[in-house]
Design a protein around this motif. Structure first.
Motif, short mmCIF file in Angstrom:
data_model
loop_
_atom_site.label_atom_id
_atom_site.label_comp_id
_atom_site.label_asym_id
_atom_site.label_seq_id
_atom_site.Cartn_x
_atom_site.Cartn_y
_atom_site.Cartn_z
N THR A 156 0.83 -1.13 0.07
CA THR A 156 0.12 0.11 -0.11
C THR A 156 0.77 1.32 0.12
OG1 THR A 156 -0.31 0.15 2.40
CG2 THR A 156 -1.76 -1.09 1.24
N ARG A 157 2.04 1.15 0.21
CA ARG A 157 3.07 2.34 0.45
C ARG A 157 4.39 1.67 0.12
NH1 ARG A 157 2.45 7.21 1.44
NH2 ARG A 157 4.38 8.50 2.27
N LEU A 158 5.13 2.31 -1.00
CA LEU A 158 6.29 2.12 -1.33
C LEU A 158 7.14 3.12 -1.50
CD1 LEU A 158 4.90 0.25 -4.80
CD2 LEU A 158 5.63 -0.94 -2.77
N GLN A 159 8.51 2.58 -1.95
CA GLN A 159 9.74 3.71 -1.90
C GLN A 159 10.51 3.05 -2.90
OE1 GLN A 159 11.59 5.12 1.35
NE2 GLN A 159 12.29 7.10 0.46
N ARG A 160 11.05 3.83 -3.97
CA ARG A 160 12.18 3.49 -4.73
C ARG A 160 13.45 3.98 -4.17
NH1 ARG A 160 10.90 4.56 -10.96
NH2 ARG A 160 12.86 3.76 -11.18
N ALA A 161 14.72 3.46 -4.69
CA ALA A 161 15.78 3.82 -3.96
C ALA A 161 16.12 5.37 -4.54
CB ALA A 161 16.89 3.04 -4.59
N GLY A 162 16.27 6.36 -3.53
CA GLY A 162 16.54 7.62 -4.00
C GLY A 162 15.14 8.61 -4.45
N LYS A 163 14.08 7.86 -4.27
CA LYS A 163 12.91 8.80 -4.41
C LYS A 163 12.06 8.72 -3.20
CE LYS A 163 13.67 8.39 -8.89
NZ LYS A 163 13.93 9.64 -9.66
N ALA A 164 11.08 9.70 -3.00
CA ALA A 164 10.18 9.87 -2.25
C ALA A 164 9.28 8.61 -1.90
CB ALA A 164 9.26 10.95 -2.36
N ALA A 165 8.86 8.42 -0.70
CA ALA A 165 7.86 7.32 -0.28
C ALA A 165 6.38 7.85 -1.07
CB ALA A 165 7.37 7.31 1.02
N MET A 166 5.64 7.00 -1.42
CA MET A 166 4.42 7.20 -1.88
C MET A 166 3.42 5.91 -2.18
SD MET A 166 5.57 7.04 -6.12
CE MET A 166 6.63 8.32 -5.76
N ALA A 167 2.17 6.35 -2.06
CA ALA A 167 1.24 5.15 -2.12
C ALA A 167 1.25 4.51 -3.47
CB ALA A 167 -0.22 5.91 -2.11
N THR A 168 0.94 3.02 -3.29
CA THR A 168 1.11 2.38 -4.52
C THR A 168 0.42 2.71 -5.67
OG1 THR A 168 1.36 0.23 -3.01
CG2 THR A 168 0.49 -0.22 -5.36
N ALA A 169 -0.79 3.41 -5.54
CA ALA A 169 -1.74 3.83 -6.59
C ALA A 169 -0.71 5.02 -7.38
CB ALA A 169 -2.77 4.34 -6.20
N ASP A 170 -0.16 5.79 -6.60
CA ASP A 170 0.72 6.76 -6.98
C ASP A 170 1.93 6.20 -7.99
OD1 ASP A 170 -1.10 9.04 -5.91
OD2 ASP A 170 0.01 8.94 -4.50
N PHE A 171 2.54 5.37 -7.10
CA PHE A 171 3.66 4.74 -8.01
C PHE A 171 3.39 3.98 -9.33
CE2 PHE A 171 5.97 0.73 -8.84
CZ PHE A 171 7.03 1.07 -8.55
N LEU A 172 2.23 3.71 -9.27
CA LEU A 172 1.75 2.83 -10.79
C LEU A 172 1.46 3.84 -11.72
CD1 LEU A 172 -0.35 -0.18 -9.15
CD2 LEU A 172 1.95 -0.42 -10.12
N ARG A 173 1.00 5.23 -11.42
CA ARG A 173 0.60 5.91 -12.46
C ARG A 173 1.75 6.14 -13.21
NH1 ARG A 173 -2.27 8.75 -7.99
NH2 ARG A 173 -4.41 8.35 -8.11
N GLY A 174 3.00 6.48 -12.85
CA GLY A 174 4.19 6.75 -13.39
C GLY A 174 5.04 5.63 -13.84
N PHE A 175 4.42 4.36 -13.68
CA PHE A 175 5.29 3.10 -14.01
C PHE A 175 4.59 1.92 -14.62
CE2 PHE A 175 7.06 -1.31 -12.30
CZ PHE A 175 8.37 -0.81 -12.84
#
Length: 301
Positions: A273-292
């Motif tokens: 439900t919440r993720l963070q890529r290396a060097g990036k800000a933490a974000m909700a999974t839905a927001d992560f998927l919008r740009g990926f």
């Protein structure tokens, strides 16, 4: 009474502050030596060291106690009624344990003997325990084996992380050590048959093994928040999973099952439900998927 305080991390600070506020004379504070930290690798004092200086207390930072005759002489010369120890980070040899009149009292973040060792808060969450707590223990040479003086339980909620429990347990520890110093309790021996060991965590512990059941991984994510975290590899990307829920699903462990990033596990599935890529800000999974865009057949390792 005249005390020494021995501790290093944030967990130990409330107890030190409570002892001073209660009017005890803290003759010396022992803490881990400053260590390089941050991008500049400048030496940084540990939280207890900083708190002690703010309180105007003398701080000692020996790198070892075993075989340290000079430090032992200083410790013995303090004329202590007792020493209070809370996550200090060094093993106290018997000669140090024997120096104060009432010995050394340890604030341990577990309902002993359930979890001995360096990471009892994390171990309790990862094991699915219904509760954890604080034990005030009379220290002896063995690792967290000494007789128990006081205990107080704290329920572990379904969404609690190690960070959530940490602060509550620190405050309970501060309260219990004041009570024990004011009115000593009769010691109760630990039941060795119920003892478990919670070893010190390392960065390697962060890697998730998706062949394990989803319920185990979800607890592990909560247990390892904030450190060392929980992560998986998706292609060449390191993705830290900050929060997740257990859902129905099956497939080859690590396989992404749908467009919500649901991950198949050894049993059941895990939906971050919440993720963070290396060097990036933490974000909700839905927001992560919008740009990926997930590649077909993508799988976590």
């Amino acid at each position: 009474m005249k005390l020494a305080f021995m501790g290093s991390p944030d967990f130990s600070v409330p107890a030190l502050q409570a002892l001073v506020a209660a009017g005890h004379e803290v003759a010396a504070v022992y803490a881990q030596p400053p260590k390089p930290a941050g991008r500049g690798q400048k030496e940084q004092k540990c939280p207890v060291h900083q708190a002690a200086e703010a309180l105007g207390l003398p701080v000692r930072t020996p790198r070892k106690l075993r075989g340290n005759d000079e430090e032992l002489a200083v410790f013995q010369s303090l004329g202590l009624e007792a020493a209070v120890v809370a996550a200090y980070g060094l093993i106290l040899p018997q000669v140090f344990l024997d120096a104060p009149k009432r010995g050394c009292l340890n604030i341990h973040a577990s309902l002993l003997p359930r979890w001995r060792g360096a990471a009892p808060i994390q171990a309790a969450i990862a094991a699915g325990d219904a509760e954890t707590g604080i034990t005030i223990m009379q220290m002896e040479a063995g690792l967290d084996t000494g007789p128990m003086l006081r205990r107080e339980a704290l329920p572990i909620g379904a969404h609690d992380t190690a960070a959530d429990l940490h602060d509550s347990l620190a405050e309970i520890g501060a309260k219990l050590i004041l009570a024990e110093l004011a009115a000593p309790s009769a010691p109760v021996a630990q039941n060795e048959a119920l003892a478990n060991y919670a070893p010190k965590l390392t960065r390697e512990d962060a890697r998730l093994d998706f062949t394990q059941p989803a319920v185990v991984l979800e607890r592990r994510i909560r247990a390892f928040t904030p450190w060392p975290g929980a992560l998986g590899l998706l292609g060449d990307m390191v993705i830290k999973i900050l929060a997740a829920e257990v859902v129905a699903g099956e497939g080859i462990p690590g396989t992404i099952l749908d467009d919500q990033l649901t991950i198949a596990c050894g049993e059941g599935a895990l939906r971050p439900t919440r993720l963070q890529r290396a060097g990036k800000a933490a974000m909700a999974t839905a927001d992560f998927l919008r740009g990926f865009t997930l590649p077909e057949g993508a799988r976590f390792y």
